[in-house]
Design an enzyme around this catalytic site. Structure first.
Site, PDB file in Angstrom:
ATOM      1  CG  ASP A 233      -3.046   5.356  -0.242  1.00  0.00           C
ATOM      2  OD1 ASP A 233      -3.968   4.075  -0.072  1.00  0.00           O
ATOM      3  OD2 ASP A 233      -3.114   5.939  -1.158  1.00  0.00           O
ATOM      4  CD1 TRP A 234      -4.812  -1.384   1.995  1.00  0.00           C
ATOM      5  CD2 TRP A 234      -5.773   0.511   2.200  1.00  0.00           C
ATOM      6  NE1 TRP A 234      -6.223  -1.497   2.268  1.00  0.00           N
ATOM      7  CE2 TRP A 234      -7.063  -0.384   2.541  1.00  0.00           C
ATOM      8  CE3 TRP A 234      -6.399   1.915   2.237  1.00  0.00           C
ATOM      9  CZ2 TRP A 234      -8.159  -0.226   2.382  1.00  0.00           C
ATOM     10  CZ3 TRP A 234      -7.767   2.001   2.559  1.00  0.00           C
ATOM     11  CH2 TRP A 234      -8.477   1.110   2.723  1.00  0.00           C
TER      12      TRP A 234
END
Length: 783
Positions: A233-234
């Site tokens: 995920d970012w």
């Protein structure tokens, strides 16, 4: 093309620097390529209920900066369709739009289980049951990938809240993890072979998901056979080298030159790390090759809008219909009340927010279908506080009408990515409006918009309730069709609605402390808990009314319980669809279990008087539980009951049979963890610790804990130095869209320093972060 073999050939030609470079993004939304070898960069974008493609350099969430795309109903609503083929069609349509925009991977579907009705992102997830979630996710994945576009199953795993999601440790026992939180992912991986899986931010068993080898390699790859790419995920990577060793292929977003250099150094120093880097580079290269094979094509926006309308119609749930108030007739004297009738709440807030190709409103759609009505706004657009003048105006409009249709629900500010809900309540302005209208009308239908469970204090004062959820850009037309009887409602709730927040199984242990959140309820999530605790909900899992009636008969069980069938007849005068649900219950289990579990579902459409045979195929695994001691799925020898019903609390047919298995081995949980055999009485510290097999980790961070890269911005901003250095800078790091202000404020407060470089790279870059941390710790020691 044999993409796997071609990837091996290309990686063999790469330098170690090129391999490491492939393992982080080129930018916010692009992966790197290797031009000298003919590998071009590819784009990934947010989803999951539509394409959310935004400007390349933009990390913000403004809806205005994304390309127009079809906004389908959110997963919280489409899961109420219990319709695999419908999810496959939605996936195909979104895949076509991705292909038209040159997008290689859609980031979705979201598969996290709805542990608590308070999770602010529940609208983006399917349901509380892993079997239903896995089946629908697999169908959606097959649909998207049939168009030459990949998906990314997310968020793997145990990411069931927004509060402190970037740093929290999810503490759960192994059975709960396997049976509830991982099994949906397993089903989707095994059935649909997704191109990618996205790891979550949180910790599991003391390790961040991005660095959890048991999760990313031992379970995902070795047990389930996943052979695609694992991305972060970012900003979810804490230690890049540890993440590589655990099985994380791609860090997003990029570029990450410091981490790339760390991978190069590790690979040069260790043959094992070089092998891990080669494997990751091959996985990225294979994705680049797959994406390059897709050809850009246009799509039929009108057809996709029609599909979005049909998807909503198949999913909307009729919750109450006393006296047959619905469907309404077009010739009646009607009032339509509520701001949502003209300004619909049709999707959630956050990274899934779509810029729709068009947007229908219920008021206009009702008029198109011939209903003449008086409209009144009823409540303020952007305020929870009741407006006496608007209520008085609505009461005047409702007085003397044959039917009063009230549009109410949860505003944008009540549920979003980035923060959790604090209650199940509707805005007081909505509740007071409905209460006032009930004083002058006995014929009220409330139409509810929102992505999750709501408390309904006026339930007994209205005759009809229609849940339209977050129904997408065409949901208004679907709602109008159902309200006026052009379509018979067939949706069933995919999430239990409790009478009170205090009734839900995670109450008291959600969202946890500053360090950990305890999943004390173990396997007793959703209907599993309400059944075991014998606690009556407002609406049970699988519940939904129709304009017709269905009769079940002739249950037949063959092949040792692996083939089940029954007859279903439409005994009413209206064509409609019924969702037949199959549950399995073990009689007198030795190991604690839920009273019943969903193991099959079929949706069948029937004309008046028509009868259909509904069939289910089961596997031996459908009778099993996860044996923690032995590390495998185990079938306990004993008597089981096959149940067929219209909901989890409306079982129509039963059949008992003996399933041959073996005695249940393992610890004597009745002695060591008796609370799990009487879940209504609560779970003690001793019970939970016995189930975990270790001491329960501390719930909160100590006040004097040294600052680190995993300290949050909220913690840093409490210090004089942190406030002076970062306060003004971060106050400007906000979305340019007002609907995202609350989300950004919550995310900033919980964001670890290592992730914050996305918003303040000149102050918090990987190169400058150590000096900042040293300064913070030195200041604390000097105090």
């Amino acid at each position: 093309m044999d993409y796997k073999r071609k990837a091996e050939e290309l990686v063999a030609l790469m330098t170690v620097e090129e391999k490491a470079g492939l393992c982080s993004g080129a930018s916010s939304w692009y992966l790197k390529g290797v031009p000298r070898l003919g590998l071009s960069p590819v784009m990934v974008t947010d989803g999951p209920h539509g394409l959310r493609k935004q400007n390349e350099s933009d990390l913000g969430l403004s809806q205005k900066k994304t390309v127009p795309a079809t906004c389908f109903p959110t997963a919280s609503l489409t899961s109420c369709s219990f319709d695999r083929e419908l999810l496959r069609e939605i996936g195909q349509a979104i895949g076509e739009e991705c292909r038209a925009e040159g997008v290689a991977v859609l980031i979705g579907p979201g598969m996290n289980i709805k542990r608590s009705p308070l999770c602010g992102r529940n609208f983006e997830y399917f349901c509380e049951d892993p079997m239903l979630s896995g089946e629908l996710a697999a169908a959606f994945t097959e649909g998207v990938q049939s168009r030459g576009v990949g998906v990314s199953l997310k968020h793997f795993a145990m990411n069931n809240q927004e509060t402190r999601r970037l740093i929290i440790e999810s503490t759960a026992d192994e059975r709960a993890m396997r049976e509830i939180y991982l099994s949906g992912f397993e089903r989707a991986v095994r059935k649909a072979s997704p191109w990618t899986v996205m790891c979550s931010y949180n910790k599991i068993s003391g390790e961040y998901a991005s660095e959890n080898k048991k999760l990313l390699t031992d379970i995902l790859r070795s047990e389930w056979g996943f052979d695609g790419l694992v991305m972060s995920d970012w900003g979810a990577v804490s230690d890049r080298v540890s993440a590589l060793r655990a099985g994380l292929d791609l860090e997003m977003p990029g570029p990450c030159p410091v981490n790339d250099a760390r991978l190069v150094s590790a690979a040069q120093d260790s043959a094992d790390d070089m092998a891990a880097l080669d494997k990751a580079a091959r996985n990225v290269t294979r994705l680049l090759l797959r994406a390059a094979a897709a050809q850009k094509r246009g799509y039929d926006a009108g057809a996709h809008h029609a599909l979005a309308r049909r998807a909503a119609a198949e999913s909307i749930v009729l919750l109450k219909n006393d006296g047959g108030l619905l469907p309404a007739k077009t010739g009646v004297n009607a009032a339509v009340i509520g701001h949502f009738a003209l300004q619909p709440r049709y999707q959630g807030s956050g990274s899934s927010r779509i810029n729709p190709t068009r947007l229908d409103t219920v008021g206009e759609e009702l008029r198109k279908l011939g209903l003449r009505f008086e409209y009144s706004q009823g409540y303020p657009e952007a305020s929870d506080s009741p407006d006496p003048a608007l209520i008085a105006q609505a009461v005047r409009a409702a007085r003397g009408k044959d039917i009063v249709i009230v549009f109410a629900g949860l505003p944008d500010s009540y549920e979003s990515e980035g923060f959790d809900r604090t209650s199940l309540s509707l805005p007081e302005s909505h509740n007071m409006l409905i209460e006032a209208l009930a004083e002058v009308s006995d014929n009220i239908c409330v139409v509810l918009s929102g992505g999750g469970v709501m408390q309904l204090p006026w339930y007994d004062k209205v005759k009809a309730i229609l849940y339209i959820g977050l129904s997408g850009q065409a949901g208004a037309g679907a709602a109008a069709d159902i309200l006026l009887g052009n379509i018979c409602p067939s949706g069933k709730l995919s999430e239990t609605w409790p009478l009170r927040l205090e009734d839900n199984p995670s109450f008291g242990f959600f969202p946890g402390g500053t360090r950990t959140v305890e999943y004390r309820e173990s396997i007793y999530v959703g209907y599993r808990y309400y059944d075991a605790a014998d606690r009556a909900p407002r609406f049970p899992f699988g519940y939904g009314l129709s304009y017709t009636e269905f009769e079940y008969s002739d249950i037949n069980v063959e092949d040792g319980g692996l083939f089940v069938s029954c007859l279903v007849k439409n005994t009413g005068s209206t064509a409609g669809s019924e969702i037949v649900q199959l549950y399995i219950s073990e009689k007198d289990p030795v190991i604690f279990k839920a009273p019943q579990e969903l193991k099959g579902f079929q949706k069948v459409r029937l004309e008046p008087g028509e009868t259909a045979k509904v069939c289910f195929s089961l596997s031996h695994n459908d009778f099993s539980y996860y044996n923690v001691r032995e590390g495998f799925w185990h079938v306990e020898d004993g008597e089981y009951e096959i149940r067929l019903g219209s909901s989890s609390r409306d079982i129509r047919l039963r059949h008992t049979l003996h399933i041959k298995g073996s005695p249940a081995p393992g610890p004597d949980c009745r002695r060591t963890a008796p609370g799990y055999y009487n879940i209504a009485g609560g779970v003690s510290d001793r019970d939970f610790e016995a189930l975990l097999g270790r001491a329960v980790p501390p719930g909160d961070r100590p006040d004097d804990e040294p600052f680190s890269a995993n300290s949050t911005l909220g913690e840093v901003l409490k210090t004089p130095y942190g406030a002076e250095l970062l306060g003004e800078r971060l106050s400007t790091a906000r979305s340019d869209a007002p609907e995202f202000f609350a989300m950004f404020a919550a995310m900033m407060n919980d964001m670890p320093l290592r992730s914050a470089a996305m918003f303040a790279p000149d102050l918090l870059s990987a190169e400058k972060l150590p000096a900042l941390i040293n300064k913070l710790n030195a200041q604390r020691q000097a105090e």
